[in-house]
Design a protein around this motif. Structure first.
Motif, short mmCIF file in Angstrom:
data_model
loop_
_atom_site.label_atom_id
_atom_site.label_comp_id
_atom_site.label_asym_id
_atom_site.label_seq_id
_atom_site.Cartn_x
_atom_site.Cartn_y
_atom_site.Cartn_z
N ASN A 5 0.84 -1.19 0.00
CA ASN A 5 0.00 0.00 0.00
C ASN A 5 0.88 1.24 0.00
O ASN A 5 2.04 1.18 0.40
CB ASN A 5 -0.87 0.01 1.26
CG ASN A 5 -2.21 -0.65 1.00
OD1 ASN A 5 -2.95 -0.20 0.15
ND2 ASN A 5 -2.52 -1.70 1.73
N CYS A 9 -1.47 7.49 4.18
CA CYS A 9 -2.76 7.60 4.89
C CYS A 9 -2.59 8.34 6.22
O CYS A 9 -1.86 7.89 7.11
CB CYS A 9 -3.33 6.20 5.12
SG CYS A 9 -4.86 6.27 6.06
N GLU A 67 -2.86 -2.06 8.69
CA GLU A 67 -2.55 -0.94 7.79
C GLU A 67 -3.10 -1.10 6.38
O GLU A 67 -2.77 -0.35 5.47
CB GLU A 67 -1.04 -0.66 7.80
CG GLU A 67 -0.61 -0.22 9.18
CD GLU A 67 0.73 0.51 9.24
OE1 GLU A 67 1.33 0.74 8.18
OE2 GLU A 67 1.14 0.85 10.37
N ARG A 72 -7.65 2.59 6.45
CA ARG A 72 -7.70 3.52 5.32
C ARG A 72 -9.11 3.93 4.97
O ARG A 72 -9.36 4.46 3.89
CB ARG A 72 -7.06 2.83 4.10
CG ARG A 72 -5.61 2.61 4.27
CD ARG A 72 -4.98 1.66 3.28
NE ARG A 72 -3.56 1.63 3.56
CZ ARG A 72 -2.68 2.43 2.99
NH1 ARG A 72 -3.05 3.26 2.05
NH2 ARG A 72 -1.42 2.40 3.36
N THR A 256 -10.07 5.55 -3.32
CA THR A 256 -9.09 6.52 -2.82
C THR A 256 -9.81 7.58 -2.00
O THR A 256 -10.98 7.89 -2.24
CB THR A 256 -8.31 7.23 -3.95
OG1 THR A 256 -9.23 7.92 -4.79
CG2 THR A 256 -7.49 6.27 -4.77
N TRP A 343 -4.74 8.71 -0.25
CA TRP A 343 -4.31 7.31 -0.17
C TRP A 343 -5.35 6.40 -0.83
O TRP A 343 -6.46 6.84 -1.13
CB TRP A 343 -4.11 6.91 1.30
CG TRP A 343 -5.37 6.94 2.12
CD1 TRP A 343 -6.28 5.94 2.27
CD2 TRP A 343 -5.87 8.05 2.90
NE1 TRP A 343 -7.30 6.36 3.10
CE2 TRP A 343 -7.07 7.64 3.50
CE3 TRP A 343 -5.41 9.36 3.15
CZ2 TRP A 343 -7.83 8.47 4.33
CZ3 TRP A 343 -6.16 10.18 3.98
CH2 TRP A 343 -7.36 9.74 4.56
N GLY A 345 -7.12 2.23 -0.90
CA GLY A 345 -7.37 1.02 -0.10
C GLY A 345 -8.19 0.04 -0.92
O GLY A 345 -8.90 0.45 -1.85
#
Ligand SMILES: Cc1cc2nc3c(=O)[nH]c(=O)nc-3n(C[C@H](O)[C@H](O)[C@H](O)COP(=O)(O)OP(=O)(O)OC[C@H]3O[C@@H](n4cnc5c(N)ncnc54)[C@H](O)[C@@H]3O)c2cc1C
Length: 434
Positions: A5, A9, A67, A72, A256, A343, A345
């Motif tokens: 990833n 974040c 994580e 996220r 995102t 970020w 996910g």
């Protein structure tokens, strides 16, 4: 293919870095193995450790625990998800089955928070489903009837009231539901890591390459070792398909999100100093937008089929531009460039939005596919799959197993094509509200 990833974040980066991280470096035999250490896997480990205080429970993740998507997400612990009307009593009955599960999910998270005295900015402030299109009033009125039928307190609101509560006059119609909760997902999942009992053995940065069943043992091949286990629970959500699990029933989507810096006192005053709030879209591809406790704006307005899953900084910057436009539309007075982080996910989607909670082979169990409700339902399913795998049952399992079964997707080449067309169509329908 690994699981990696981006490092951007905010929910994660604001936590203290963890120490004491162990990676699998040799072969191991165990009785219980959990793959995936997000809300689901961590809750499974906690519960199994409680059921078997004298046994060691092994849990392993390809990245640092918690994580993935669990840190996220947008932090809505949902009591309901939008449904725009039913064709039959059967549909209403099925919707109730879903909300019964959400309710248990909220209870599971609350219980964890109380037992472990967790500070995760938990705010029972309710949530809004809102749209800029007044035509969406019809959808919200239908939904309001459903909610009232099921005793969920709700209130239909229009532009002026929404502006007072949210600090933006972007939305023309909205439905407030009292039962939703907002929280900081990074803090919650970190608390679940810290609360792991001593008989849990956590390995991180250890990617499961493949697995098979051989002579009643489950053989799992990792980059630097093999684990042989008697029982296994897969809690890898968006990565179930890539491990060949229920592969015709789920597929991964990449989302995102962006978060601004905290608004200055003047900026906050300019938008009317509203209390913390969260808005979910009326159209599936519209934006989720939150004003956080510390006066930041979070926006999530992209959903896509992305291969590889990992999103480069360049790709994230493109999404950040779309999110900046989303914020500007709602808050034209705020300055440009206030987004501090963007970020991505991975989540998992099923065809009929039902979840997966089952034994798929002898000693092989799986829980996942929460379609935007994974904070609560992931916590619940994690605990309950542990009970199921131990051969016991519970009142919660009885509720969960009443859910409708997930339906099969068409073959991959049709699915990928179909998913792209559907997302494109939904994006078009939600254009103004992204
Ligand atoms: C931007 C965004 C917004 C969202 N908003 C919300 C929201 O507001 N409310 C809500 O309830 N839900 C929301 N979700 C969904 C929610 O985050 C997920 O449903 C939830 O995190 C699922 O938890 P999980 O533990 O099952 O899966 P995950 O958190 O994805 O954990 C799975 C773990 O499995 C590990 N793994 C995968 N493959 C392997 C492998 N081969 N070997 C070893 N480990 C592996 C991964 O590294 C990961 O840590 C959102 C998600 C995103 C991305």
């Amino acid at each position: 293919m690994g699981v990696s990833n981006d490092k951007f974040c905010s929910w994660i980066n604001e936590l203290n870095p963890r120490t004491n991280i162990k990676t699998l470096s040799k072969n191991l035999e165990c009785e219980w193995l959990i793959v995936g250490a997000g809300f689901t896997g961590l809750s499974t480990a906690r519960k199994l450790a409680e059921i078997y205080p004298n046994k060691t429970i092994t849990i392993i993740d390809a990245q640092l625990a918690g994580e993935g998507a669990s840190s996220r997400n947008s932090g809505y612990l949902v009591d309901t998800t939008l449904n725009d009307g039913f064709n039959s009593d059967k549909d209403l009955e099925n919707y109730k089955k879903k909300t019964d599960i959400y309710k248990l999910g909220i209870e599971a998270v609350k219980k964890f928070i109380q037992e472990h005295q967790v500070d995760c900015d938990f705010n029972e402030c309710g949530k809004y489903y809102a749209s800029s299109k007044i035509d969406d009033q019809k959808i919200l009125e239908n939904f309001s009837k459903t909610l009232s039928n099921l005793d969920f307190e709700n209130e239909l609101l229009f532009n002026i009231d929404l502006k007072k509560r949210l600090g933006t006059d972007f939305y023309n119609v909205g439905l407030y539901t009292k039962g939703g909760i907002l929280l900081n997902p990074g803090k919650l999942v970190r608390a679940m890591i810290n609360a792991l009992p001593n008989n849990v053995n956590l390995f991180e940065n250890s990617f499961l390459i493949n697995w098979k069943i051989n002579n009643g043992k489950i053989i799992c091949e990792f980059e630097k070792g093999i684990i042989k286990s008697k029982k296994i629970i897969f809690a890898t959500n968006g990565f179930l398909k890539s491990l060949g699990i229920k592969k015709n029933y789920n597929f991964p989507l990449t989302l995102t999100a962006s978060m601004t810096r905290p608004l200055s006192n003047k900026e906050f005053l300019d938008i009317g100093s509203p209390k913390e709030w969260g808005v979910l879209p009326v159209r599936p591809m519209g934006a989720t937008v939150r004003l956080t406790k510390d006066k930041r704006i979070l926006i999530r307005n992209t959903v896509e089929v992305s291969n590889p899953f990992y999103m480069s900084k360049l790709e994230l910057e493109k999404r950040a531009k779309i999110q900046e436009i989303g914020i500007k539309k709602r808050f034209p007075l705020l300055p440009d460039s206030i987004i501090e982080s963007t970020w991505s996910g991975i989540v998992s989607r099923t065809r009929n939005s039902s979840q997966i909670f089952e034994k798929i082979d002898d000693n092989v169990f799986v829980a996942g596919c929460y379609n935007g409700s994974g904070i609560g339902v992931g916590t619940l399913f994690g605990e309950q799959i542990a009970i199921k795998a131990s051969g016991e049952t519970s009142k919660e399992i009885k509720v969960i197993e009443k859910k409708i079964n997930v339906t099969k997707f068409p073959p991959d080449f049709i699915l990928n094509f179909g998913a792209k067309i559907k997302l494109h169509y939904e994006r078009f329908r939600a254009k103004n509200d992204s």
